[in-house]
Design a protein around this motif. Structure first.
Motif, mmCIF file in Angstrom:
data_model
loop_
_atom_site.group_PDB
_atom_site.id
_atom_site.type_symbol
_atom_site.label_atom_id
_atom_site.label_comp_id
_atom_site.label_asym_id
_atom_site.label_seq_id
_atom_site.Cartn_x
_atom_site.Cartn_y
_atom_site.Cartn_z
ATOM 1 N N ILE A 144 13.136 1.828 6.213
ATOM 2 C CA ILE A 144 12.057 2.156 4.536
ATOM 3 C C ILE A 144 10.718 1.438 5.742
ATOM 4 O O ILE A 144 10.829 0.096 6.460
ATOM 5 C CB ILE A 144 12.323 1.484 3.769
ATOM 6 N N PHE A 145 9.676 1.933 5.591
ATOM 7 C CA PHE A 145 8.905 0.911 6.079
ATOM 8 C C PHE A 145 7.267 1.542 5.213
ATOM 9 O O PHE A 145 7.672 2.070 4.408
ATOM 10 C CB PHE A 145 8.112 2.722 7.111
ATOM 11 N N CYS A 146 7.114 0.555 5.094
ATOM 12 C CA CYS A 146 6.240 -0.554 4.501
ATOM 13 C C CYS A 146 5.021 -0.863 5.161
ATOM 14 O O CYS A 146 4.934 -1.338 5.598
ATOM 15 C CB CYS A 146 6.631 -1.635 3.279
ATOM 16 N N ASP A 181 0.801 -1.370 0.152
ATOM 17 C CA ASP A 181 -0.224 -0.558 0.699
ATOM 18 C C ASP A 181 1.056 0.986 0.111
ATOM 19 O O ASP A 181 0.787 2.483 -0.703
ATOM 20 C CB ASP A 181 -0.788 -0.065 1.162
ATOM 21 N N SER A 182 2.051 1.259 0.815
ATOM 22 C CA SER A 182 2.472 2.306 1.190
ATOM 23 C C SER A 182 4.262 2.696 1.441
ATOM 24 O O SER A 182 4.586 1.134 2.197
ATOM 25 C CB SER A 182 1.683 3.405 1.721
ATOM 26 N N CYS A 183 5.053 2.807 1.282
ATOM 27 C CA CYS A 183 6.417 2.869 1.750
ATOM 28 C C CYS A 183 6.785 4.351 1.993
ATOM 29 O O CYS A 183 6.735 5.112 1.320
ATOM 30 C CB CYS A 183 7.246 2.360 0.917
ATOM 31 N N LEU A 184 7.911 4.486 2.940
ATOM 32 C CA LEU A 184 8.640 5.586 3.582
ATOM 33 C C LEU A 184 9.613 5.789 4.110
ATOM 34 O O LEU A 184 10.045 4.414 3.966
ATOM 35 C CB LEU A 184 7.438 6.553 4.029
ATOM 36 N N ALA A 185 10.000 6.321 3.425
ATOM 37 C CA ALA A 185 11.801 6.702 4.085
ATOM 38 C C ALA A 185 12.402 7.699 4.828
ATOM 39 O O ALA A 185 11.732 8.301 4.641
ATOM 40 C CB ALA A 185 12.512 6.494 2.432
ATOM 41 N N THR A 186 13.202 7.166 6.139
ATOM 42 C CA THR A 186 13.192 7.998 6.960
ATOM 43 C C THR A 186 14.597 8.143 7.021
ATOM 44 O O THR A 186 15.341 6.627 7.194
ATOM 45 C CB THR A 186 12.271 8.003 8.602
ATOM 46 N N PRO A 187 15.548 8.516 8.018
ATOM 47 C CA PRO A 187 16.887 9.111 8.373
ATOM 48 C C PRO A 187 16.989 8.281 9.706
ATOM 49 O O PRO A 187 17.909 8.148 10.243
ATOM 50 C CB PRO A 187 17.259 10.462 8.425
ATOM 51 N N THR A 188 16.131 7.841 10.182
ATOM 52 C CA THR A 188 15.954 7.386 11.689
ATOM 53 C C THR A 188 14.681 6.465 11.932
ATOM 54 O O THR A 188 13.953 6.266 10.807
ATOM 55 C CB THR A 188 15.322 8.726 13.030
ATOM 56 N N VAL A 214 10.414 10.628 3.222
ATOM 57 C CA VAL A 214 10.174 10.984 1.718
ATOM 58 C C VAL A 214 9.109 9.960 1.372
ATOM 59 O O VAL A 214 9.415 8.043 2.201
ATOM 60 C CB VAL A 214 11.389 10.812 1.703
ATOM 61 N N GLN A 215 8.302 10.055 1.089
ATOM 62 C CA GLN A 215 6.701 8.579 0.483
ATOM 63 C C GLN A 215 8.475 8.354 -0.725
ATOM 64 O O GLN A 215 8.126 9.517 -1.821
ATOM 65 C CB GLN A 215 5.831 9.628 0.309
ATOM 66 N N LEU A 216 8.054 6.983 -0.547
ATOM 67 C CA LEU A 216 8.509 6.086 -2.027
ATOM 68 C C LEU A 216 7.225 5.739 -2.484
ATOM 69 O O LEU A 216 7.222 5.763 -3.591
ATOM 70 C CB LEU A 216 9.082 5.103 -1.093
#
Length: 298
Positions: free
Chosen positions: A230-232, A171-178, A187-189
């Protein structure tokens, strides 16, 4: 892998059908049991199809993985030794896929989570792994460094769901520095199942059509940070109802909402902190990927 031998034939040849063992003869490496096949009493032994398991030898070509071991059978014990132990190689071939390639990697970078439907019936496993090739068959190892500018391929799959009924959808993935999916610099991937236009080149190669999902991410890093998380959010959707829309479910792992995977940064690369925490597109996908996998079953 399973190998079975007729008990009657072994007895006729003077061999002990209770003595079957593999290359590694330790207790944890030998699982033998009786079995009836075609009305014949057999003695069977199982071996786990995995790299490094109890003396397994793994080879591969462009399309298959071959896992081999050696089976030994001792002669019946007696005052005289009249024959040598028997030994023969057993080999099983498997198609080289996103899933089987993990079996030949000693320490692949991956994340696993167990998913359960809302009605609490059944538990499904979803695995997210990092690969370094477009075929999704060469896993990145835990101690392997990621080169500057390289692409990282995220492969997600469920091996125990019914592929005729369900499809795996990111459904969704985003990237973070922490290690915080609520980080202000996220940042949305992937958004609503498709690649998001948020400064990082992302390609959703396959999604919502089978029990595998494939995502390609061009290397990047957050300025001042040596790692990327990265969180999905994923789900298993019913093919009859279609795989559109967002369906966020829950994990069967009550004590953990996700599992982390780590990528090492190329040696010699240094990101100095300049006070900016924005994403530097096309740079380096660095040390950590963390998958939060959730789903809702319909």
């Amino acid at each position: 892998m399973e190998s079975s031998i007729s008990k009657c034939q072994l007895e006729a040849l003077g061999y002990d059908y209770n003595s079957l063992h593999l290359n590694n003869n330790s207790y944890l490496c030998n699982y033998t049991y009786p079995k009836v096949m075609n009305n014949m009493n057999m003695s069977s032994v199982q071996a786990k199809a995995a790299e490094g398991w109890c003396g397994n030898i793994v080879t591969q070509d462009s399309s298959n993985i071959y896992i081999s071991n050696t089976l030994y059978i001792e002669p019946v014990a007696g005052p005289l030794i009249t024959k040598n132990p028997l030994s023969y190689n057993i080999t099983c071939a498997y198609n080289l896929t996103m899933q089987t390639s993990l079996n030949i990697s000693l320490h692949p970078v991956l994340s696993t989570i167990h998913l359960t439907p809302e009605n609490g019936t059944g538990v499904f496993t979803v695995i997210m792994a990092a690969y370094k090739d477009a075929t999704y068959t060469t896993p990145i190892q835990q101690n392997e460094e990621v080169d500057v500018g390289s692409d990282v391929y995220l492969g997600l799959f469920s091996s125990d769901a019914d592929g005729t009924v369900f499809a795996l959808r990111v459904d969704s993935c985003l990237a973070t520095p922490t290690n915080d999916q609520n980080d202000a610099n996220a940042v949305q991937l992937v958004s609503a199942g498709s690649a998001a236009d948020d400064g990082v080149q992302t390609t959703v190669v396959q999604n919502g059509v089978s029990l595998e999902a494939r995502i390609k991410i061009s290397s990047f890093a957050f300025q001042g940070y040596p790692e990327v998380y990265i969180f999905c959010n994923v789900d298993l959707c019913n093919k009859t109802n279609g795989c559109s829309g967002s369906r966020i479910g829950r994990s069967a792992d009550s004590k953990s909402s996700g599992l982390g995977i780590n990528l090492l940064l190329q040696d010699g690369v240094n990101y100095t902190s300049s006070g900016y925490h924005t994403a530097a597109s096309w740079a380096v996908l660095a040390a950590s990927l963390l998958a939060f996998l959730t789903f809702k079953l319909f």
